[in-house]
Enzyme design. Structure first.
Site, PDB file in Angstrom:
ATOM      1  N   GLU A 441       1.165  -8.632  -6.042  1.00 50.81           N
ATOM      2  CA  GLU A 441       0.099  -8.288  -4.605  1.00 50.81           C
ATOM      3  C   GLU A 441       0.913  -6.420  -4.272  1.00 50.81           C
ATOM      4  O   GLU A 441       0.612  -5.816  -3.501  1.00 50.81           O
ATOM      5  CB  GLU A 441      -0.552  -8.343  -3.660  1.00 50.81           C
ATOM      6  CG  GLU A 441      -1.164  -9.400  -4.040  1.00 50.81           C
ATOM      7  CD  GLU A 441      -1.611  -9.496  -4.950  1.00 50.81           C
ATOM      8  OE1 GLU A 441      -2.727  -8.785  -4.851  1.00 50.81           O
ATOM      9  OE2 GLU A 441      -2.310 -10.396  -5.668  1.00 50.81           O
ATOM     10  N   GLY A 442       1.451  -5.924  -4.923  1.00 51.98           N
ATOM     11  CA  GLY A 442       2.847  -4.705  -4.443  1.00 51.98           C
ATOM     12  C   GLY A 442       4.285  -5.590  -4.339  1.00 51.98           C
ATOM     13  O   GLY A 442       3.740  -6.054  -3.194  1.00 51.98           O
TER      14      GLY A 442
END
Length: 596
Positions: A441-442
């Site tokens: 998610e980054g």
């Protein structure tokens, strides 16, 4: 010892610190007075502790199995546990009542999610990703799409995924190649490959609703030409039941991973798969970020959740393991040695873990409550402030809490000594499972860049300035409280350091963007420390009020001692982060690439 859901701590934050009953007039809160919430917490603890936790090791050891017919078998017990999850109504806890959800506040749903993730992180990802897909359809889908998909996703009969990453591109989504070709009936043909798709294929639900980013033929280059599509495993019939197989959708393999073995991480192949556009053409990224932002909060939560389970295991081990004698004389004189919890360095690891977990949990719940206010509060100013906070705090919570979650899991292994490095104890699994939270998610470096590059400057810095004002107001209101003074002074100190770092970034980040990039991770940690300092002030104030009212419950005195440890032994790190961020990028960027 198996994981024991910390119901008491959740109840303390929701009732005594956040006072969720004060919002009783708002939609969603009206049906959730604290007595009801307390019953939900107790039921959640029973389900996660008794059903999910025993399957954690099973999932780790067995993993998922890919079959040649492109199906995936989940570990033993997962299917039955998922059925119980659905029957208990847990999949629809915070979802829209218009489609069969229970409509409870997001902050209450977060409490269940933490227990679920602590008990079994790999399992909890299946319903977690489904809720993210639900949110994207709920935000951007047509009425027909909502009616078709949301009731089944809320009931848990159908699950969902998010398909972003491709073999050649992860974070830089502008490079994606998956294409969408329009058909005469309004549908699209989707072709491309997506990798690292969590819960992309499994045997627990009747259907899997894939949300896929793709580029319509002729769309602009880069991120401005990305659209979002619903591509179900089975095509829904007109009556909403499962129809024929969407032949173009296949899981063609599973990743071998360091951890979260019980979750199927899939390579998804789309070959002329039938899909439907969600929202408008070329606006897919905006909708996917509905999922991404929810997922980022969820990942920050995973950091705390795994830390809690690992800390519990370490504390139990430290009380039980006999090794050496206390430096101040035997504490277990009738035994051959003292339990290792008598040793200051073991206590250092345990207390640091406890202080970070409880502060981080409060910060997560506090932020989630603002998410509820952003959706439901009638006052536009309150909604705007809450939205600012959600944007600003999300990268801090994701980055800071997963960095600290990994450190806590590592310390838990250290407390176990050599035993922790073996598979006879749970420490190894917690450490392996939590490691992904710093990446997906980054990555945390990207969270830090998002914080300094986008979130700080958003709306002219309104979010961070509001946060500073809120802290100043709290300090002013509690200035005369002698019991709270050490904590308020500590908060004032770290807030001044964060303000100093913010001003330095505003002055030096614009003239040389590398300065902002070089400072970003230290700034994110400085922000995280400030957030936790504020939370500890709120918690000590609530605990002191209980003590002053005559409570002799050790829970409250333990809170105050843990807070003292935080301000004395953890908060001083803020000064180091500030000093490092202000050195800028010169040394960092000085070496040529070949010197590495």
């Amino acid at each position: 010892m198996t994981y024991q859901p910390p119901v008491r701590d959740h109840a303390f934050i929701l009732r005594d610190v956040l006072d969720i009953d004060q919002h009783g007039a708002l939609p969603s809160f009206a049906d959730a007075p604290f007595e009801t919430v307390e019953q939900i917490l107790e039921a959640a603890a029973q389900f996660t502790g008794e059903v999910l936790a025993p399957l954690n090791s099973v999932g780790d050891k067995q993993g998922c199995v890919w079959n040649k017919d492109f199906t995936v078998k989940t570990p033993d017990g997962f299917k039955e546990a998922y059925k119980q999850l659905c029957e208990g109504g847990w999949t629809g806890l915070g979802s829209d009542p218009a489609y069969g959800g229970q409509g409870l506040p997001h902050v209450v749903n977060l409490s269940f999610s933490e227990m679920s993730s602590s008990a079994n992180m790999a399992f909890s990802m299946y319903p977690g990703l489904a809720h993210g897909a639900y949110s994207a359809i709920h935000t951007g889908g047509s009425d027909a799409q909502k009616q078709t998909y949301l009731p089944k996703m809320i009931s848990g009969e159908w699950t969902g995924t998010m398909n972003l990453t491709e073999p050649h591109c992860g974070t830089d989504l502008g490079l994606l190649r998956t294409k969408a070709v329009p058909e005469a009936d309004g549908s699209y043909r989707i072709t491309g490959q997506k990798i690292w798709i969590s819960a992309g294929e499994h045997d627990m639900s009747d259907n899997i609703v894939h949300l896929v980013l793709a580029r319509i033929e002729g769309a602009p280059a880069g991120v401005k030409g990305i659209s979002l599509f619903i591509v179900p495993k089975f095509l829904p019939k007109a009556d909403g039941s499962v129809g024929e197989r969407n032949e173009g959708v296949k899981c063609v393999g599973l990743e071998e991973k360091m951890g979260i073995h019980g979750n199927a991480t899939c390579v998804m192949q789309y070959e002329d798969a039938k899909g439907w556009l969600i929202g408008e053409e070329n606006s897919g990224l905006k909708l996917m970020f509905v999922m991404m932002n929810e997922a980022r909060l969820g990942v920050g939560l995973q950091g705390i959740a795994q830390a809690e389970a690992a800390y519990q295991a370490a504390a139990a081990f430290a009380k039980d393991r006999l090794q050496g004698r206390s430096l101040t004389g035997p504490k277990n004189p009738d035994g051959p040695a003292d339990p290792i919890i008598v040793h200051p360095d073991v206590r250092r690891m345990l207390l640091e873990s406890k202080a970070l977990i409880e502060g981080g949990r409060a910060f997560l719940f506090w932020t989630a409550l603002h998410g509820d206010l952003a959706h439901h509060h009638p006052d536009e100013a309150v909604r705007a402030k809450a939205e600012d906070y959600m944007g600003l705090m999300t990268p801090v919570l994701k980055g800071y809490l997963t960095d600290k979650g990994f450190k806590i899991c590592s310390d838990a292994m250290q407390v176990h000594g050599g035993s922790g490095f073996t598979e006879h104890f749970p420490a190894s699994q917690y450490l392996r499972d939590v490691r992904i939270a710093l990446i997906y998610e980054g990555t945390n470096g990207i969270q830090a860049l998002d914080l300094v590059g986008r979130k700080l400057a958003s709306k002219g810095g309104r979010g961070v300035m509001t946060f500073f004002q809120e802290i100043d107001q709290f300090i002013g209101e509690n200035d005369g409280d002698a019991e709270l003074k050490p904590f308020v002074d500590a908060l004032a100190g770290v807030k001044a350091q964060l303000q100093d770092g913010t001003m330095w970034l505003m002055q030096n980040g614009l003239q040389n963007p590398d300065n902002a990039g070089a400072a970003s991770t230290d700034y994110m940690h400085l922000f995280g420390l400030t957030g936790l300092a504020y939370m500890w002030c709120l918690m000590v104030k609530a605990a002191n009020a209980k003590i002053a009212a005559g409570s002799t419950d050790p829970f409250f005195t333990t809170k105050v001692v843990t807070a003292r440890y935080f301000i004395e032994r953890i908060l001083p790190d803020a000064g180091a982060h500030l000093a490092k961020l202000k050195t800028g990028s010169e040394t960092l960027m000085a070496l040529p690439a070949e010197a590495f």
